[in-house]
Design a protein around this motif. Sequence first.
Motif, PDB file in Angstrom:
ATOM      1  N   ASN A  41     111.372  47.917  -3.369  1.00 17.15           N
ATOM      2  CA  ASN A  41     110.372  49.213  -3.140  1.00 17.15           C
ATOM      3  C   ASN A  41     109.221  49.058  -4.159  1.00 17.15           C
ATOM      4  O   ASN A  41     108.268  49.558  -3.973  1.00 17.15           O
ATOM      5  N   ASP A  42     109.584  48.436  -5.468  1.00 19.68           N
ATOM      6  CA  ASP A  42     108.575  48.704  -6.585  1.00 19.68           C
ATOM      7  C   ASP A  42     108.017  47.345  -6.785  1.00 19.68           C
ATOM      8  O   ASP A  42     108.699  46.339  -7.016  1.00 19.68           O
ATOM      9  N   VAL A  43     106.748  47.165  -6.572  1.00 14.78           N
ATOM     10  CA  VAL A  43     106.271  45.755  -6.373  1.00 14.78           C
ATOM     11  C   VAL A  43     104.927  45.905  -7.166  1.00 14.78           C
ATOM     12  O   VAL A  43     104.241  46.750  -6.854  1.00 14.78           O
ATOM     13  N   HIS A  44     104.764  44.894  -8.317  1.00 10.97           N
ATOM     14  CA  HIS A  44     103.667  44.966  -9.049  1.00 10.97           C
ATOM     15  C   HIS A  44     102.899  43.717  -8.915  1.00 10.97           C
ATOM     16  O   HIS A  44     103.425  42.761  -8.994  1.00 10.97           O
ATOM     17  N   LEU A  45     101.562  43.693  -8.668  1.00 11.11           N
ATOM     18  CA  LEU A  45     100.558  42.552  -8.567  1.00 11.11           C
ATOM     19  C   LEU A  45      99.829  42.518  -9.856  1.00 11.11           C
ATOM     20  O   LEU A  45      99.139  43.487 -10.099  1.00 11.11           O
ATOM     21  N   PHE A  46     100.116  41.331 -10.706  1.00 11.00           N
ATOM     22  CA  PHE A  46      99.441  41.249 -12.024  1.00 11.00           C
ATOM     23  C   PHE A  46      98.319  40.339 -11.993  1.00 11.00           C
ATOM     24  O   PHE A  46      98.602  39.113 -11.636  1.00 11.00           O
ATOM     25  N   LEU A  47      97.095  40.534 -12.078  1.00 12.60           N
ATOM     26  CA  LEU A  47      96.126  39.597 -12.197  1.00 12.60           C
ATOM     27  C   LEU A  47      95.849  39.081 -13.601  1.00 12.60           C
ATOM     28  O   LEU A  47      95.272  39.795 -14.197  1.00 12.60           O
ATOM     29  N   ARG A  48      96.638  38.263 -13.687  1.00 13.75           N
ATOM     30  CA  ARG A  48      96.783  37.649 -15.343  1.00 13.75           C
ATOM     31  C   ARG A  48      95.323  36.929 -15.896  1.00 13.75           C
ATOM     32  O   ARG A  48      94.646  37.431 -16.740  1.00 13.75           O
ATOM     33  N   ASN A  49      95.192  35.813 -15.136  1.00 11.44           N
ATOM     34  CA  ASN A  49      93.679  34.919 -15.441  1.00 11.44           C
ATOM     35  C   ASN A  49      93.073  34.788 -14.304  1.00 11.44           C
ATOM     36  O   ASN A  49      92.984  33.557 -13.724  1.00 11.44           O
ATOM     37  N   VAL A  50      92.435  35.823 -13.538  1.00 11.74           N
ATOM     38  CA  VAL A  50      91.795  35.748 -12.227  1.00 11.74           C
ATOM     39  C   VAL A  50      90.369  35.565 -12.567  1.00 11.74           C
ATOM     40  O   VAL A  50      89.616  36.658 -13.343  1.00 11.74           O
TER      41      VAL A  50
END
Length: 113
Positions: A41-50
């Motif tokens: 249910n808990d999803v996190h998208l991390f744009l690290r080096n975009v």
Amino acid sequence: MIRIQAANNPGGATIAIDGQLIGEYVAEVEESIRKSLEQYNDVHLFLRNVSHIDEMGHALLSRLAARGVQLSATGLYSSHVVTQVQATQVQATQVQVTQVQLALSSRPGRAKQ
């Protein structure tokens, strides 16, 4: 080029991406998120080096935010894009709440206050 890394956390998942969130790579990121949403249910998208996000990437981020995916980023550019997407989602939610309130207040038989 894009690199996608998934990490499962207790009760959720984090998908970190590096590279460019553009046309040909958007589907890959979306598929990774879809698979995570099937399990958590808990999803996190991390744009690290975009380094670049095109229109398709912006659209993906908006769709994901609307589905409840948490977005975060490092770097000035990516952080700015994420902030814009989140602000747009807040505005859309406020519009929906206002529309519901108007619909409820205009129902027949409702006493005016």
